[in-house]
Design a protein around this motif. Structure first.
Motif, short mmCIF file in Angstrom:
data_model
loop_
_atom_site.label_atom_id
_atom_site.label_comp_id
_atom_site.label_asym_id
_atom_site.label_seq_id
_atom_site.Cartn_x
_atom_site.Cartn_y
_atom_site.Cartn_z
N LYS A 5 -9.28 -9.18 -6.48
CA LYS A 5 -10.65 -9.67 -6.60
C LYS A 5 -11.19 -9.46 -8.02
O LYS A 5 -11.84 -10.35 -8.58
CB LYS A 5 -11.55 -8.96 -5.58
CG LYS A 5 -13.02 -9.38 -5.65
CD LYS A 5 -13.22 -10.88 -5.51
CE LYS A 5 -12.94 -11.35 -4.10
NZ LYS A 5 -13.28 -12.79 -3.91
N TYR B 209 -14.83 1.40 -6.31
CA TYR B 209 -15.02 0.11 -6.99
C TYR B 209 -13.93 -0.07 -8.05
O TYR B 209 -13.37 0.90 -8.56
CB TYR B 209 -16.39 0.06 -7.66
CG TYR B 209 -17.54 0.22 -6.69
CD1 TYR B 209 -18.18 -0.88 -6.15
CD2 TYR B 209 -17.96 1.49 -6.30
CE1 TYR B 209 -19.22 -0.72 -5.25
CE2 TYR B 209 -18.99 1.66 -5.40
CZ TYR B 209 -19.62 0.54 -4.88
OH TYR B 209 -20.65 0.70 -3.99
N TYR C 9 -14.28 -0.65 -1.74
CA TYR C 9 -13.07 -0.76 -0.96
C TYR C 9 -12.69 0.61 -0.40
O TYR C 9 -13.24 1.64 -0.83
CB TYR C 9 -11.92 -1.32 -1.81
CG TYR C 9 -12.07 -2.81 -2.05
CD1 TYR C 9 -11.47 -3.73 -1.22
CD2 TYR C 9 -12.84 -3.28 -3.11
CE1 TYR C 9 -11.62 -5.09 -1.43
CE2 TYR C 9 -13.00 -4.64 -3.33
CZ TYR C 9 -12.39 -5.54 -2.48
OH TYR C 9 -12.54 -6.88 -2.68
N GLN C 10 -11.74 0.62 0.53
CA GLN C 10 -11.36 1.87 1.18
C GLN C 10 -9.84 2.02 1.21
O GLN C 10 -9.12 1.04 1.43
CB GLN C 10 -11.87 1.92 2.64
CG GLN C 10 -13.37 2.05 2.76
CD GLN C 10 -13.79 2.18 4.22
OE1 GLN C 10 -13.22 1.52 5.09
NE2 GLN C 10 -14.75 3.05 4.48
N GLY D 277 -6.75 -0.72 0.25
CA GLY D 277 -7.80 -1.53 -0.38
C GLY D 277 -7.56 -1.78 -1.85
O GLY D 277 -8.23 -2.64 -2.45
N PRO E 107 -6.24 -5.65 -2.69
CA PRO E 107 -7.29 -6.68 -2.67
C PRO E 107 -8.38 -6.43 -3.72
O PRO E 107 -8.94 -7.38 -4.28
CB PRO E 107 -7.85 -6.61 -1.25
CG PRO E 107 -7.34 -5.35 -0.66
CD PRO E 107 -6.07 -5.03 -1.36
N ALA E 108 -8.69 -5.15 -4.01
CA ALA E 108 -9.68 -4.85 -5.05
C ALA E 108 -9.18 -5.32 -6.40
O ALA E 108 -9.93 -5.92 -7.20
CB ALA E 108 -9.97 -3.35 -5.08
N GLU F 273 0.82 -1.21 0.00
CA GLU F 273 0.00 0.00 0.00
C GLU F 273 0.86 1.26 0.00
O GLU F 273 0.50 2.27 -0.61
CB GLU F 273 -0.94 0.01 1.20
CG GLU F 273 -0.21 0.05 2.56
CD GLU F 273 -1.16 -0.13 3.73
OE1 GLU F 273 -1.50 0.87 4.34
OE2 GLU F 273 -1.54 -1.28 3.99
N GLY G 233 -15.81 -4.47 -5.06
CA GLY G 233 -15.95 -3.27 -4.23
C GLY G 233 -17.22 -3.32 -3.39
O GLY G 233 -17.99 -4.26 -3.50
#
Length: 423
Positions: A177, A61, A165-166, A170, A173-174, A39, A163
């Protein structure tokens, strides 16, 4: 008409080269940052390169859309600079579409299976009256209608949505996914946007259902009724496999069907391309089309052949596979799960030969091939094709061919010698 590189002024060329450099940095490098699961790296990359984030980091999203892996999103011109301009034009269209729906977002290219897809990170404003899924549907529809990417030129994958997500934390992982959802494109899910809800609707038919319907397919193949066969193929893959969204399920169905078609190859001697698997195709529909073509070839090449019942077909396939071993009628009946007397009667009726005679005939056929194409001795060939003794082999061979194996080989050698002299 588009300008060529030579039509640009020096100043324009410098600006284009700068735009191209920025394009690669802003698009492809962020792809690698997302993949690295860091991150801080993502945040520093965005800030250091002053990439404006148009979406809300508090709730956003991640969707992927575009053409399939056989093509490249940037293919509108022969020169890279012109391609960059084309892609930026698409970004502007995407931003306009988002603004019209009271959404904000960033577009960039993302590598998926060695091709470039369009990734859109976006958030919904308070005034937005449609769902994130509906926003993605509009994005996807825009691509479908946009020349030169309209149907007929390219085939589109379904949009995948992950989504909300934050924060910078995030994004990774978004991204993962969205990539995972994008992998479901193989199954051509009947909805324009693949979401996690699609996974929740997954149906596991179970191996037993696949096995039972695979047996029905084998039985239909034995009737020679092509429409009924194709209908059963579609049931197995459209109803059972497609609804499972599970490659293991697809592989199980494939294995059973190929094993069945291999039976027909052995028994009928037709040439089919069975050296393929689901992993060789971009979509389940492509896989089915290839499978159905092989089935059509089976009926075309086997035209005029008698279509044996399932138990006789299984028996013949078993014999072709095991003719070198000691095979009894009882053993074949157990393999086909059939009564001994029923199998014997049906085998005789459908093939015009008793099962022992069929086994002997197949062994002699293989022996003739060995006599023609190998230097094995008569004793070696006898053992090779499954006869217990050379004497019995010679007796049966003479009964079928009118000559002993030695006489048969001597005649072959004589014919080859005469043919060579005539040349």
């Amino acid at each position: 008409m588009a300008k060529s590189w030579y039509d640009y002024t020096m100043e324009e060329k410098c600006l284009l080269e700068k735009a191209s450099t920025d394009f690669v940095r802003d698009n492809m490098l962020i792809n690698y940052c997302l993949w690295d699961d860091n991150e801080l790296l993502i945040e520093s990359f965005v800030k250091n390169n002053r990439i404006p984030l148009r979406f809300d980091l508090e709730a956003y999203y991640f969707c992927i859309t575009g053409i399939d892996k056989k093509y490249n999103l940037i293919d509108d011109s022969a020169i890279f600079q012109r391609q960059v301009e084309t892609t930026y034009a698409i970004y502007e269209e995407m931003e306009a579409l988002l603004n019209a729906n009271h959404c904000r977002g960033n577009c960039f290219l993302i590598k998926v299976d060695n091709s470039k897809q369009m990734a859109v990170l976006f958030s919904r404003d308070a005034e937005c009256r449609i769902s994130a899924e509906q926003v993605c549907e509009q994005i996807h529809r825009h691509f479908l209608e946009r020349p030169p990417y309209a149907p007929g030129n390219h085939r589109f994958i379904a949009t995948s949505l992950a989504g909300p997500y934050q924060g910078y934390e995030g994004m990774h992982p978004a991204y993962l996914k969205a990539r995972q959802l994008n992998d479901l494109r193989f199954f051509e899910v009947a909805c324009p946007v693949i979401t996690e809800q699609v996974l929740q609707r997954r149906i596991d038919p179970g191996v037993l259902a696949i096995y039972e319907n695979g047996r029905r397919l084998r039985n239909e193949l034995c009737t020679g009724n092509l429409p009924a066969v194709l209908e059963q193929v579609n049931y197995v893959f459209d109803h059972l496999v497609r609804s499972s969204l599970d490659m293991n399920c697809c592989q199980a169905a494939h294995t059973f069907v190929i094993a069945t078609l291999s039976l027909f190859v052995k028994v009928y001697g037709v040439a089919l391309d069975l050296n393929f698997g689901p992993q060789d195709f971009f979509s389940l529909s492509e896989y089915q089309a290839h499978l159905e073509n092989q089935i059509r070839r089976l009926y075309e090449d086997g035209n005029g052949s008698p279509w044996y019942s399932p138990e006789v077909l299984l028996a013949m396939g078993f014999i072709h596979e095991n003719y070198q071993k000691d095979i009894s009628l009882k053993l074949v009946a157990e393999y086909t799960n059939t009564n001994v007397s029923h199998l014997s009667s049906e085998f005789n009726r459908q093939t015009g030969s008793s099962l022992p005679d069929f086994i002997a005939g197949l062994r002699i056929e293989k022996a003739r091939s060995d006599l023609e194409n190998s230097t094995l001795t008569i004793a070696q060939i006898s053992r090779e094709v499954g006869f217990g003794s050379e004497r019995y082999f010679t007796e049966i061979f003479k009964k079928h061919c009118g000559k002993t194996p030695l006489q048969y080989r001597a005649q072959l050698n004589l014919e080859k010698s005469e043919s060579s002299e005539n040349k």
